[in-house]
Design a protein around this motif. Sequence first.
Motif, PDB file in Angstrom:
ATOM      1  N   UNK A   4      44.312  29.595  28.555  1.00 42.48           N
ATOM      2  CA  UNK A   4      44.261  30.913  28.944  1.00 42.48           C
ATOM      3  C   UNK A   4      42.907  31.078  29.758  1.00 42.48           C
ATOM      4  N   UNK A   5      42.814  31.459  31.076  1.00 39.12           N
ATOM      5  CA  UNK A   5      41.772  31.552  31.773  1.00 39.12           C
ATOM      6  C   UNK A   5      41.456  33.025  32.133  1.00 39.12           C
ATOM      7  N   UNK A   6      40.016  33.500  32.230  1.00 37.75           N
ATOM      8  CA  UNK A   6      40.133  34.967  32.583  1.00 37.75           C
ATOM      9  C   UNK A   6      38.965  34.963  33.897  1.00 37.75           C
ATOM     10  N   UNK A   7      39.344  35.799  34.694  1.00 34.04           N
ATOM     11  CA  UNK A   7      38.366  36.033  35.828  1.00 34.04           C
ATOM     12  C   UNK A   7      38.168  37.287  36.157  1.00 34.04           C
ATOM     13  N   UNK A   8      36.985  37.765  36.605  1.00 34.36           N
ATOM     14  CA  UNK A   8      36.740  39.156  37.040  1.00 34.36           C
ATOM     15  C   UNK A   8      36.396  39.363  38.288  1.00 34.36           C
ATOM     16  N   UNK A   9      36.975  40.325  38.923  1.00 36.50           N
ATOM     17  CA  UNK A   9      36.914  40.679  40.300  1.00 36.50           C
ATOM     18  C   UNK A   9      36.299  41.912  40.584  1.00 36.50           C
ATOM     19  N   UNK A  10      35.242  41.967  41.135  1.00 37.56           N
ATOM     20  CA  UNK A  10      34.515  43.414  41.348  1.00 37.56           C
ATOM     21  C   UNK A  10      35.012  43.894  42.698  1.00 37.56           C
ATOM     22  N   UNK A  45      38.710  47.493  39.753  1.00 39.40           N
ATOM     23  CA  UNK A  45      38.264  46.272  39.558  1.00 39.40           C
ATOM     24  C   UNK A  45      39.497  45.711  38.673  1.00 39.40           C
ATOM     25  N   UNK A  46      39.425  44.171  38.738  1.00 41.12           N
ATOM     26  CA  UNK A  46      40.747  43.482  38.183  1.00 41.12           C
ATOM     27  C   UNK A  46      40.223  42.515  37.439  1.00 41.12           C
ATOM     28  N   UNK A  47      40.714  42.332  36.105  1.00 45.24           N
ATOM     29  CA  UNK A  47      40.648  40.947  35.248  1.00 45.24           C
ATOM     30  C   UNK A  47      42.082  40.239  35.677  1.00 45.24           C
ATOM     31  N   UNK A  48      41.776  38.976  36.039  1.00 47.68           N
ATOM     32  CA  UNK A  48      42.993  38.089  36.272  1.00 47.68           C
ATOM     33  C   UNK A  48      43.076  37.340  35.020  1.00 47.68           C
ATOM     34  N   UNK A  49      44.347  37.274  34.481  1.00 52.76           N
ATOM     35  CA  UNK A  49      44.311  36.139  33.220  1.00 52.76           C
ATOM     36  C   UNK A  49      45.454  35.186  33.954  1.00 52.76           C
ATOM     37  N   UNK A  52      58.422  34.434  36.381  1.00 57.39           N
ATOM     38  CA  UNK A  52      57.547  33.678  36.164  1.00 57.39           C
ATOM     39  C   UNK A  52      55.892  34.232  36.275  1.00 57.39           C
ATOM     40  N   UNK A  53      55.305  34.217  35.675  1.00 62.03           N
ATOM     41  CA  UNK A  53      53.895  34.738  35.973  1.00 62.03           C
ATOM     42  C   UNK A  53      52.930  33.886  35.260  1.00 62.03           C
ATOM     43  N   UNK A  54      52.300  32.813  36.132  1.00 63.31           N
ATOM     44  CA  UNK A  54      51.152  32.026  35.430  1.00 63.31           C
ATOM     45  C   UNK A  54      50.086  32.733  35.697  1.00 63.31           C
ATOM     46  N   UNK A  55      50.006  34.037  36.492  1.00 66.16           N
ATOM     47  CA  UNK A  55      48.853  34.967  36.699  1.00 66.16           C
ATOM     48  C   UNK A  55      49.433  36.418  36.336  1.00 66.16           C
ATOM     49  N   UNK A  56      48.493  37.340  35.388  1.00 67.39           N
ATOM     50  CA  UNK A  56      48.649  38.517  35.080  1.00 67.39           C
ATOM     51  C   UNK A  56      47.216  39.215  35.580  1.00 67.39           C
ATOM     52  N   UNK A  57      47.321  40.279  36.417  1.00 63.74           N
ATOM     53  CA  UNK A  57      46.214  41.124  36.720  1.00 63.74           C
ATOM     54  C   UNK A  57      46.190  42.392  35.885  1.00 63.74           C
ATOM     55  N   UNK A  58      44.977  42.557  35.417  1.00 60.65           N
ATOM     56  CA  UNK A  58      44.798  43.862  34.447  1.00 60.65           C
ATOM     57  C   UNK A  58      43.891  44.717  35.484  1.00 60.65           C
ATOM     58  N   UNK A  59      44.309  45.758  35.749  1.00 59.77           N
ATOM     59  CA  UNK A  59      43.395  46.599  36.452  1.00 59.77           C
ATOM     60  C   UNK A  59      42.642  47.651  35.669  1.00 59.77           C
ATOM     61  N   UNK A  60      41.504  47.825  36.034  1.00 61.82           N
ATOM     62  CA  UNK A  60      40.405  48.913  35.611  1.00 61.82           C
ATOM     63  C   UNK A  60      40.954  50.363  36.199  1.00 61.82           C
ATOM     64  N   UNK A  61      41.041  51.325  35.367  1.00 59.57           N
ATOM     65  CA  UNK A  61      41.460  52.552  36.136  1.00 59.57           C
ATOM     66  C   UNK A  61      40.807  53.841  35.423  1.00 59.57           C
TER      67      UNK A  61
END
Length: 182
Positions: free
Chosen positions: A77-83, A144-148, A173-182
Amino acid sequence: MKFKAIYFLVLIIVFASCDDDNVNLSNISDSASNGAVIELVSTTNNTISQEDAQGSLEARLEYRDDENGTLLEEMRVYVTYYDLSEMSGDSTEALVEQEILFETIAASSFIAGENSFPVYDLAITADQFLSNTNNTSTSIAAGDIFTTRFELLLTDGRIFSSTNTAVNGGLNIDFIINTEVN
């Protein structure tokens, strides 16, 4: 008349170029291999609040392969932050757009699901998203988004993720899930 002659010539070229006796189509299925997918069954939470940096990603994932789920060795499981916001906060210390290995989940951590395929209940808290990307509650903002991202390592050494897996009939199929900051 000229148009008919050109059309006829094109048809002859097309049919002549398609004739190749050296092609053995039966070998294609012998050399092709099936992969593995991770299906997003459900999410119970998938947001982070900007105001108090609370929230999480909570998702049930179902693993599938050609051998009824027995080929999985581990899921990474990888996490990436997008500003993506235009806020005036300071994210200079944050790891922006840098993928971080969050955790490795052994196949033995999966349990049998409703469809007899292995399932895993993933939970990543807001604090875990923040600490793994060197963020603080004051450096994130709405938008902003955190991608898993998920990567499946099979027992035969093959790896499947969003970069090498195609859509598979009807599965979510979701190899990527975006978690949004709101």
